[in-house]
Design a protein around this motif. Sequence first.
Motif, PDB file in Angstrom:
ATOM      1  N   ARG A  77     -30.740  34.255  32.867  1.00 11.27           N
ATOM      2  CA  ARG A  77     -31.151  33.107  33.687  1.00 11.27           C
ATOM      3  C   ARG A  77     -30.041  32.715  34.670  1.00 11.27           C
ATOM      4  O   ARG A  77     -30.317  32.384  35.835  1.00 11.27           O
ATOM      5  CB  ARG A  77     -31.470  31.940  32.759  1.00 11.27           C
ATOM      6  CG  ARG A  77     -31.971  30.692  33.497  1.00 11.27           C
ATOM      7  CD  ARG A  77     -32.250  29.588  32.516  1.00 11.27           C
ATOM      8  NE  ARG A  77     -33.317  29.995  31.601  1.00 11.27           N
ATOM      9  CZ  ARG A  77     -33.724  29.259  30.575  1.00 11.27           C
ATOM     10  NH1 ARG A  77     -33.123  28.094  30.318  1.00 11.27           N
ATOM     11  NH2 ARG A  77     -34.709  29.661  29.781  1.00 11.27           N
ATOM     12  N   ALA A  78     -28.815  32.752  34.203  1.00 16.84           N
ATOM     13  CA  ALA A  78     -27.693  32.400  35.079  1.00 16.84           C
ATOM     14  C   ALA A  78     -27.589  33.363  36.254  1.00 16.84           C
ATOM     15  O   ALA A  78     -27.333  32.959  37.388  1.00 16.84           O
ATOM     16  CB  ALA A  78     -26.403  32.390  34.273  1.00 16.84           C
ATOM     17  N   ARG A  79     -27.807  34.695  35.951  1.00 15.88           N
ATOM     18  CA  ARG A  79     -27.751  35.679  37.032  1.00 15.88           C
ATOM     19  C   ARG A  79     -28.844  35.418  38.057  1.00 15.88           C
ATOM     20  O   ARG A  79     -28.648  35.551  39.268  1.00 15.88           O
ATOM     21  CB  ARG A  79     -27.862  37.093  36.462  1.00 15.88           C
ATOM     22  CG  ARG A  79     -26.584  37.586  35.805  1.00 15.88           C
ATOM     23  CD  ARG A  79     -26.664  39.083  35.586  1.00 15.88           C
ATOM     24  NE  ARG A  79     -27.777  39.438  34.712  1.00 15.88           N
ATOM     25  CZ  ARG A  79     -27.708  39.501  33.386  1.00 15.88           C
ATOM     26  NH1 ARG A  79     -26.550  39.204  32.781  1.00 15.88           N
ATOM     27  NH2 ARG A  79     -28.759  39.858  32.663  1.00 15.88           N
ATOM     28  N   ARG A  80     -30.019  35.031  37.554  1.00 15.37           N
ATOM     29  CA  ARG A  80     -31.132  34.783  38.469  1.00 15.37           C
ATOM     30  C   ARG A  80     -30.848  33.570  39.363  1.00 15.37           C
ATOM     31  O   ARG A  80     -31.127  33.592  40.573  1.00 15.37           O
ATOM     32  CB  ARG A  80     -32.399  34.567  37.647  1.00 15.37           C
ATOM     33  CG  ARG A  80     -33.659  34.386  38.494  1.00 15.37           C
ATOM     34  CD  ARG A  80     -34.904  34.592  37.634  1.00 15.37           C
ATOM     35  NE  ARG A  80     -34.930  33.697  36.514  1.00 15.37           N
ATOM     36  CZ  ARG A  80     -35.382  32.435  36.560  1.00 15.37           C
ATOM     37  NH1 ARG A  80     -35.812  31.960  37.714  1.00 15.37           N
ATOM     38  NH2 ARG A  80     -35.405  31.687  35.478  1.00 15.37           N
ATOM     39  N   ILE A  81     -30.284  32.511  38.764  1.00 13.19           N
ATOM     40  CA  ILE A  81     -29.954  31.311  39.563  1.00 13.19           C
ATOM     41  C   ILE A  81     -28.872  31.620  40.593  1.00 13.19           C
ATOM     42  O   ILE A  81     -28.932  31.196  41.758  1.00 13.19           O
ATOM     43  CB  ILE A  81     -29.519  30.171  38.634  1.00 13.19           C
ATOM     44  CG1 ILE A  81     -30.714  29.734  37.764  1.00 13.19           C
ATOM     45  CG2 ILE A  81     -28.967  28.994  39.423  1.00 13.19           C
ATOM     46  CD1 ILE A  81     -30.338  28.717  36.705  1.00 13.19           C
ATOM     47  N   LEU A  82     -27.863  32.416  40.169  1.00 13.11           N
ATOM     48  CA  LEU A  82     -26.780  32.774  41.088  1.00 13.11           C
ATOM     49  C   LEU A  82     -27.300  33.601  42.253  1.00 13.11           C
ATOM     50  O   LEU A  82     -26.916  33.387  43.408  1.00 13.11           O
ATOM     51  CB  LEU A  82     -25.703  33.528  40.325  1.00 13.11           C
ATOM     52  CG  LEU A  82     -24.490  33.993  41.153  1.00 13.11           C
ATOM     53  CD1 LEU A  82     -23.788  32.784  41.770  1.00 13.11           C
ATOM     54  CD2 LEU A  82     -23.523  34.806  40.293  1.00 13.11           C
ATOM     55  N   LEU A  83     -28.196  34.544  41.945  1.00 10.48           N
ATOM     56  CA  LEU A  83     -28.760  35.352  43.017  1.00 10.48           C
ATOM     57  C   LEU A  83     -29.561  34.499  43.995  1.00 10.48           C
ATOM     58  O   LEU A  83     -29.508  34.708  45.219  1.00 10.48           O
ATOM     59  CB  LEU A  83     -29.645  36.471  42.419  1.00 10.48           C
ATOM     60  CG  LEU A  83     -28.891  37.599  41.708  1.00 10.48           C
ATOM     61  CD1 LEU A  83     -29.884  38.548  41.032  1.00 10.48           C
ATOM     62  CD2 LEU A  83     -28.017  38.364  42.696  1.00 10.48           C
ATOM     63  N   PHE A  84     -30.296  33.524  43.460  1.00  7.43           N
ATOM     64  CA  PHE A  84     -31.073  32.637  44.323  1.00  7.43           C
ATOM     65  C   PHE A  84     -30.150  31.801  45.223  1.00  7.43           C
ATOM     66  O   PHE A  84     -30.411  31.624  46.418  1.00  7.43           O
ATOM     67  CB  PHE A  84     -31.945  31.732  43.446  1.00  7.43           C
ATOM     68  CG  PHE A  84     -32.746  30.745  44.231  1.00  7.43           C
ATOM     69  CD1 PHE A  84     -33.910  31.124  44.905  1.00  7.43           C
ATOM     70  CD2 PHE A  84     -32.337  29.405  44.331  1.00  7.43           C
ATOM     71  CE1 PHE A  84     -34.637  30.216  45.641  1.00  7.43           C
ATOM     72  CE2 PHE A  84     -33.060  28.494  45.072  1.00  7.43           C
ATOM     73  CZ  PHE A  84     -34.212  28.901  45.721  1.00  7.43           C
ATOM     74  N   PHE A  85     -29.040  31.309  44.636  1.00  9.99           N
ATOM     75  CA  PHE A  85     -28.083  30.500  45.422  1.00  9.99           C
ATOM     76  C   PHE A  85     -27.437  31.329  46.522  1.00  9.99           C
ATOM     77  O   PHE A  85     -27.324  30.885  47.667  1.00  9.99           O
ATOM     78  CB  PHE A  85     -27.024  29.926  44.485  1.00  9.99           C
ATOM     79  CG  PHE A  85     -25.912  29.233  45.199  1.00  9.99           C
ATOM     80  CD1 PHE A  85     -26.077  27.964  45.741  1.00  9.99           C
ATOM     81  CD2 PHE A  85     -24.674  29.862  45.369  1.00  9.99           C
ATOM     82  CE1 PHE A  85     -25.053  27.333  46.407  1.00  9.99           C
ATOM     83  CE2 PHE A  85     -23.652  29.224  46.045  1.00  9.99           C
ATOM     84  CZ  PHE A  85     -23.843  27.957  46.564  1.00  9.99           C
ATOM     85  N   LEU A  86     -27.042  32.572  46.162  1.00  9.67           N
ATOM     86  CA  LEU A  86     -26.397  33.420  47.165  1.00  9.67           C
ATOM     87  C   LEU A  86     -27.360  33.791  48.269  1.00  9.67           C
ATOM     88  O   LEU A  86     -26.988  33.860  49.450  1.00  9.67           O
ATOM     89  CB  LEU A  86     -25.849  34.676  46.496  1.00  9.67           C
ATOM     90  CG  LEU A  86     -24.672  34.468  45.534  1.00  9.67           C
ATOM     91  CD1 LEU A  86     -24.288  35.786  44.863  1.00  9.67           C
ATOM     92  CD2 LEU A  86     -23.470  33.872  46.262  1.00  9.67           C
ATOM     93  N   ALA A  87     -28.621  34.029  47.906  1.00  9.57           N
ATOM     94  CA  ALA A  87     -29.607  34.357  48.925  1.00  9.57           C
ATOM     95  C   ALA A  87     -29.835  33.175  49.864  1.00  9.57           C
ATOM     96  O   ALA A  87     -29.955  33.334  51.085  1.00  9.57           O
ATOM     97  CB  ALA A  87     -30.922  34.780  48.247  1.00  9.57           C
ATOM     98  N   SER A  88     -29.878  31.955  49.292  1.00 18.19           N
ATOM     99  CA  SER A  88     -30.065  30.752  50.112  1.00 18.19           C
ATOM    100  C   SER A  88     -28.873  30.536  51.041  1.00 18.19           C
ATOM    101  O   SER A  88     -29.024  30.183  52.215  1.00 18.19           O
ATOM    102  CB  SER A  88     -30.254  29.529  49.203  1.00 18.19           C
ATOM    103  OG  SER A  88     -31.380  29.682  48.380  1.00 18.19           O
TER     104      SER A  88
END
Length: 334
Positions: free
Chosen positions: A25-36
């Motif tokens: 879940r943390a990896r998914r949130i981090l990827l979303f933040f970096l994409a944003s």
Amino acid sequence: MSKRKYRVNPQTLLYEIERESGSSRARRILLFFLASLALAVAYFFIYVGVLHLELPKTTLLRKTNDSYRAMVANINREMDQCEAVLNGLALRDEGVYRNIFGMTSIGFEARNAGFGGVNRYSHLDELEDGAQLRNSVARLDRLMKKAYVQSNSFDDISSLSKRAGDMAACIPAIAPMLTDHNTVHTSSPFGYRSDPITGFSKFHSGCDFACQPGNPIYATGDGVVESVKFELFGYGNSVVIDHGFGYRTRYAHMKTIYVVEGMKLRRGECIGESGNTGRVTGPHLHYEVYYRNNAVNPANYMDIDMDMGEYKDLVETAARLSSNVLKPHQRMKF
């Protein structure tokens, strides 16, 4: 309903809900933040770098800054008008008002002096573009000081103008002694002459009246005794009277002095007797007239041929009205 994921348990051969681990879940949130973040950076680059457009906040700040700049420019134009008015007042003040009453000049330096010492505008130096504002604030301070100096000058003139009727009595207007041509004559006029001691050409700042020691000397205008000096050389025993309105007179080489510093005098009042003290070659009275600290020709401030009867009447009137009385032991003789 939320979408769930299932997986087959090989041991029980049953479908069970798949549980997402915390790291996943943390990896998914981090990827979303970096994409944003990457999308925001790309938007900023295209908006500002490619299209050369301003951000809304930048546009608002620029408009506010332009408004302030316009206000400062308008204030500077108003200060231009105020400075022109102050300069006109200063010209009339120096060339007319102060000159009429014989007042000393204030001078350009005093009128335009700034504020020394601590930097009064250090808080403006910290601004990114504070030079214009700093110059405007400093200029406003100078104008305020010039207005203050001018106001004080007008106050002084107003105070002096209330005594304007006294000018006629104060300005030196008679000879300093009874000019009986049988006993007194002008031995050396104002201007350049051959010095009687050295023989070299030298400026003579007064007028000499040759006479025997003991001739009465009279104040040539109303005033206040500024100084009484006793010297072995130079002027010898001398008296200086401040007549106000820029005028002062000096009476030198005296034998006896009847006045003291601070004494108020009337025109025609006796201040002492002529003598031969100081740097002289013979007994005489050296008489000087100063206007605004500059020596002027005493001949322009007396009628050497004044009727002796009229002169005596003036002296007698001054003696009758005077309240100055020095006892014989107070009179200084040499």
